[in-house]
Design a protein around this motif. Structure first.
Motif, short mmCIF file in Angstrom:
data_model
loop_
_atom_site.label_atom_id
_atom_site.label_comp_id
_atom_site.label_asym_id
_atom_site.label_seq_id
_atom_site.Cartn_x
_atom_site.Cartn_y
_atom_site.Cartn_z
N TYR B 350 -10.41 12.82 -12.34
CA TYR B 350 -10.17 12.82 -10.91
C TYR B 350 -8.76 12.57 -10.75
O TYR B 350 -7.91 12.59 -9.75
CB TYR B 350 -10.63 11.94 -10.42
CG TYR B 350 -12.32 11.89 -10.09
CD1 TYR B 350 -12.91 13.03 -9.81
CD2 TYR B 350 -12.97 11.03 -10.47
CE1 TYR B 350 -14.37 13.16 -9.77
CE2 TYR B 350 -14.52 10.94 -10.57
CZ TYR B 350 -15.07 12.18 -10.04
OH TYR B 350 -16.44 12.55 -10.27
N ASP B 380 -11.57 -3.40 -8.18
CA ASP B 380 -11.90 -2.26 -7.38
C ASP B 380 -10.44 -1.94 -6.65
O ASP B 380 -10.12 -3.13 -5.77
CB ASP B 380 -13.03 -2.22 -6.67
CG ASP B 380 -14.15 -2.10 -7.55
OD1 ASP B 380 -14.32 -1.55 -8.30
OD2 ASP B 380 -15.01 -3.09 -7.19
N VAL B 381 -9.73 -0.94 -6.72
CA VAL B 381 -8.51 -0.63 -6.13
C VAL B 381 -8.90 0.36 -4.96
O VAL B 381 -9.24 1.38 -5.46
CB VAL B 381 -7.31 -0.11 -7.01
CG1 VAL B 381 -6.07 0.01 -6.32
CG2 VAL B 381 -7.32 -1.39 -8.02
N VAL B 382 -8.32 0.17 -3.93
CA VAL B 382 -8.50 1.18 -2.84
C VAL B 382 -6.95 1.47 -2.35
O VAL B 382 -6.31 0.41 -2.06
CB VAL B 382 -9.35 0.95 -1.80
CG1 VAL B 382 -9.38 1.90 -0.44
CG2 VAL B 382 -10.73 0.66 -2.12
N SER B 383 -6.54 2.70 -2.35
CA SER B 383 -5.22 2.89 -1.93
C SER B 383 -4.91 3.74 -0.73
O SER B 383 -5.84 4.62 -0.68
CB SER B 383 -4.22 3.19 -3.04
OG SER B 383 -4.57 4.39 -3.60
N VAL B 384 -3.98 3.48 0.05
CA VAL B 384 -4.01 4.30 1.43
C VAL B 384 -2.40 4.68 1.47
O VAL B 384 -1.56 3.60 1.39
CB VAL B 384 -4.30 3.90 2.60
CG1 VAL B 384 -4.17 4.77 3.91
CG2 VAL B 384 -5.87 3.53 2.60
N GLY B 385 -2.08 5.83 1.24
CA GLY B 385 -0.35 6.08 1.22
C GLY B 385 0.01 5.58 -0.14
O GLY B 385 -0.72 5.03 -1.20
N TYR B 418 -6.69 -3.92 -2.22
CA TYR B 418 -6.29 -2.82 -1.16
C TYR B 418 -5.00 -2.61 -1.01
O TYR B 418 -4.10 -3.58 -0.82
CB TYR B 418 -7.02 -3.10 0.12
CG TYR B 418 -6.66 -2.14 1.29
CD1 TYR B 418 -6.85 -0.90 0.98
CD2 TYR B 418 -6.01 -2.65 2.50
CE1 TYR B 418 -6.58 0.03 2.13
CE2 TYR B 418 -5.53 -1.74 3.47
CZ TYR B 418 -6.03 -0.35 3.32
OH TYR B 418 -5.74 0.45 4.51
N GLU B 420 -1.70 -0.40 0.74
CA GLU B 420 -1.60 0.45 2.16
C GLU B 420 -0.05 0.46 2.11
O GLU B 420 0.86 -0.52 2.23
CB GLU B 420 -2.09 -0.21 3.31
CG GLU B 420 -1.85 0.90 4.59
CD GLU B 420 -2.48 0.34 5.78
OE1 GLU B 420 -3.61 -0.23 5.80
OE2 GLU B 420 -1.74 0.45 6.78
N TYR B 429 -3.48 -6.51 -0.56
CA TYR B 429 -4.53 -7.40 -0.52
C TYR B 429 -5.34 -7.61 -1.75
O TYR B 429 -5.83 -6.54 -2.19
CB TYR B 429 -5.59 -7.19 0.59
CG TYR B 429 -4.61 -7.05 2.04
CD1 TYR B 429 -4.68 -7.88 3.09
CD2 TYR B 429 -4.14 -5.63 2.35
CE1 TYR B 429 -3.87 -7.87 4.21
CE2 TYR B 429 -3.39 -5.48 3.38
CZ TYR B 429 -3.12 -6.62 4.49
OH TYR B 429 -2.52 -6.34 5.57
#
Lengths: 228, 491
Positions: B350, B380-385, B418, B420, B429
């Motif tokens: 991906y 677990d990493v979630v990224s926005v921007g 997280y 952002e 975070y």
């Protein structure tokens, strides 16, 4: 998210939620079946798009645990199953279940009508909680899905909060952010000093916007990721 | 003439004087061999017509062995029922077996491809007179048969010019008519009628040649060709017509126009016209070869891709699976291996080719992977921007990494990260679900939290807030984007 907050619902002799598992890997199906606890009962299984549509129409479960990638049909996978069961959407709810992290997989199945999305790596208890929540009409957002939503809608709040489809209200953004940070609904409620029911309302509103919005940024975002 | 008769197939017999043509023909027609041979000799004396006919049949008619092989390969020969059907086949036009439309739609090609077959029921009736037809039609047939060989006699297919397939044996009738016409013209000429043969023959030859050239492309190739040149079916036919006109005009000018006009101008015009015609005729072959080349190239690309995937799977997944089998007893190792492999595979599947590794989100993910590998708990990493890395962002990554290590070590479970990035700055975070601790009670010698996280963020103009409860601990790191200058100054 892994704490069941509709605690009272299953405590007394409430019948178990009827569930159909749709996944093309038999090993995963049996493993998931063993993982789910007594609050749900598996009434059917399917491994392909055609089987899934037939089994769902026949058993009319309350919740379908649906893999995003499925063989058969026209190649549409989980989306096609939801489309094929459109007549039952009022009574049957779909919870997408996938190993895939790809935004196009997640968002396309949500836009097709799924009420939530969880990854396959979460525990049986968490999946059971998610099933109960979906059966209760609420939406289930994983941190990753919340991240996609924030990415798609942008992190700036809407000026007019109420009923605009194209942006998230300030409160919805807060909820999404907390979910993306790994908060359960209960923790979100505690953090924002609101009730769990309000959190669920916000999440459902976000789900509706994600499903219905035709906002051009969302369209562009989706097009860039080959969605829609 | 159009009724199907039960005849033995037309093949060159092994009972032969020269090439077995006469005995084969006799067996096929049910005449005596002697009669056929005498007739052939007589025809040969009549201006060499018999010789030409004999030579043609020699070239075009297979020996019995070849024929058997060919029938074995193509049991449902589209031509076979017409002449050499072993059993009576009253084929209704709509009830033809599968390959028939392919062969029957183009009467010219199909007939010429299997020239010996149609020649018999129709052409032979014309007798010796038909030999002229063979000399003019023969070369085309020989070319066609030579290039096509026995490989795919049914390949010359395409959109129908005329709906001959609605007639049984239409192509044979057509060829017979052509031969009769040619013979008639020859006889008329002998009788003194002035036929412009010098014009007609080259014109017919060019027409036939061009037609054959175009029919060499089978249907799919032609469809692809039309797609490629962005031409619709009508455009394709228009081009064909134009090409034919060009060829005919060019040769006509060359044959009939010599002497009377200015020689140079005429020669130039004629050459250009002929060259244009030839180019048009050869175009299909050129395109065909080009397409073959392209298909081969695409196949090679696919093979290379496949090899790359296989190599990657071998290096990563198969190795990991082997390791897991050897470590099956150790649950921690298995989980760690599976997790690391999953992450690696995900990254490979991906990954966003537009993103380079210098981006902040990539660095955070890399740090998370490192912590996950060393401590064995999922991160677990979630990224926005996202944003490009700077020296200050490096500090943010280091602080995040320290927070992840703490969360993983003390939280004892999955860690949620997280990221952002917005206009205002970057936030990270890090949350765990451990028993929690009181940040105020952290001993002064515990450098991790105090120095590596809080101190580092403060030095770079950012903030670090740690909140902890019985449900878990969360570290909030914030790095405003507008504090770049004084942040650098402080450090």
């Amino acid at each position: 998210m892994n704490n069941i907050d509709t605690a009272g619902a299953h405590a007394g002799g409430v019948p178990a939620i009827r569930v159909v598992i749709v996944d093309d890997h038999a090993i995963f199906r049996s493993g998931l079946k063993a993982d789910l606890d007594a609050r749900v009962t598996v009434v059917g299984e399917a491994g392909t798009v055609e089987q899934a549509i037939a089994v769902i129409a026949q058993t009319r479960p309350e919740v379908v645990l649906l893999d995003v990638h499925l063989p058969g049909g026209l190649g549409g996978g989980g989306r096609e199953v939801i489309a094929g069961s459109a007549a039952l959407l009022g009574s049957t709810r779909f919870l997408a279940l996938s190993v895939s992290d790809a935004a196009e997989d997640v968002v396309s199945v949500i836009r097709a009508g799924a009420r939530g999305y969880v990854t396959k790596s979460i525990s049986g208890t968490e999946i059971t909680d998610a099933v109960l929540r979906v059966a209760g009409g609420d939406a289930v957002f994983s941190p990753r899905l919340a991240g996609f939503v924030l990415d798609a809608f942008g992190t700036a709040p809407a000026d007019i909060a109420d009923d605009e489809l194209d942006r998230l209200s300030a409160r919805e953004l807060e909820v999404m952010r907390l979910i993306a940070r790994g908060y359960s609904y209960k923790e979100v409620a505690k953090e924002l000093f609101i009730s769990i029911k309000t959190v669920e309302t916000h999440v459902s509103a976000v789900l509706r916007k994600l499903q219905l919005s035709s906002r051009h940024e969302l369209t562009k975002w989706a097009a860039e990721r080959r969605l829609l | 003439m159009t009724t199907a008769m039960t005849r033995p197939p037309l093949v060159r017999s092994s009972d032969r004087v020269i090439a077995g043509v006469c005995s084969g023909l006799a067996a096929h027609l049910g005449w005596s061999v002697r009669m056929v041979r005498i007739g052939m000799v007589v025809a040969a004396l009549a201006g060499g017509a018999g010789l030409a006919f004999y030579a043609w049949l020699w070239i075009m008619v297979p020996t019995s062995d070849e024929n058997a092989k060919r029938n074995a390969r193509r049991p449902a020969s589209p031509i076979a029922p017409a002449v050499s059907a072993p059993a009576p086949l009253p084929v209704p036009p709509d009830f033809m077996p599968g390959p028939v439309p392919a062969a029957a739609t183009f009467p010219g090609t199909a007939a010429l491809n299997d020239a010996p077959a149609p020649a018999v029921p129709s052409g032979v009736a014309a007798g010796a007179a038909a030999t002229t037809g063979i000399t003019s039609g023969g070369p085309g047939a020989a070319i066609s048969g030579g290039t096509d060989g026995g490989t795919s006699a049914g390949s010359g297919a395409g959109a129908p010019w005329f709906r001959v397939r609605s007639m049984p044996y239409g192509k044979e009738i057509l060829l017979g008519a052509g031969l009769l016409l040619a013979g008639g013209i020859l006889i008329a000429r002998m009788l003194g009628v002035d036929v412009p043969l010098g014009t007609l023959i080259p014109a017919a030859a060019i027409l036939g040649g061009a037609a054959i050239a175009w029919m060499q492309l089978d249907e799919t190739r032609r469809a692809g060709l039309l797609d490629k040149t962005k031409a619709d079916q009508a455009g394709g036919w228009a081009r064909l017509a134009a090409g034919l006109a060009l060829v005919v005009a060019g040769v006509l000018v060359m044959v009939s126009g010599s002497g009377s006009w200015e020689q140079t101008w005429l020669a130039l015009l004629a050459s250009v016209a002929v060259l244009g015609g030839v180019a048009l005729v050869l175009l299909p072959w050129g395109l065909k070869f080009w397409r073959d080349l392209e298909a081969e190239r695409a196949g090679r690309v696919r093979a290379t891709e496949r090899a790359e995937i296989a190599a990657h799977l071998h290096d990563s997944v198969l190795q990991t699976l082997a390791l897991i089998q050897r470590r099956a007893g150790n649950e921690n190792d298995v989980v760690r291996l599976a997790r690391a492999q999953e992450r690696e595979l995900r990254g490979w599947l991906y990954r966003d080719p537009d993103k380079d590794a210098g981006q902040l989100s990539e660095r955070i993910k890399a740090a998370a992977a490192e912590v996950e590998d060393s401590l064995g708990h999922a991160v677990d990493v979630v990224s926005v921007g996202d944003t490009a890395m700077t020296a200050r962002h490096e500090a943010l990554v280091q602080a995040s990494r320290e927070a992840m290590v703490n969360a993983s070590r003390h939280g004892g479970g999955a860690v949620s990260v997280y990221l952002e990035v917005a206009d205002g700055g970057a936030e990270v975070y890090v949350k765990d679900r451990g028993p929690g601790f009181d940040p105020q009670t952290v001993p002064a010698d515990r450098m991790g939290v105090r120095e590596s996280i809080v101190g580092r963020m403060n030095r770079h103009g950012g903030t670090a807030v740690i909140s902890s409860s019985a449900d878990g601990t969360e570290v909030r790191l914030r790095l405003p984007s507008d504090a770049a200058d004084n942040g650098e100054g402080k450090s």
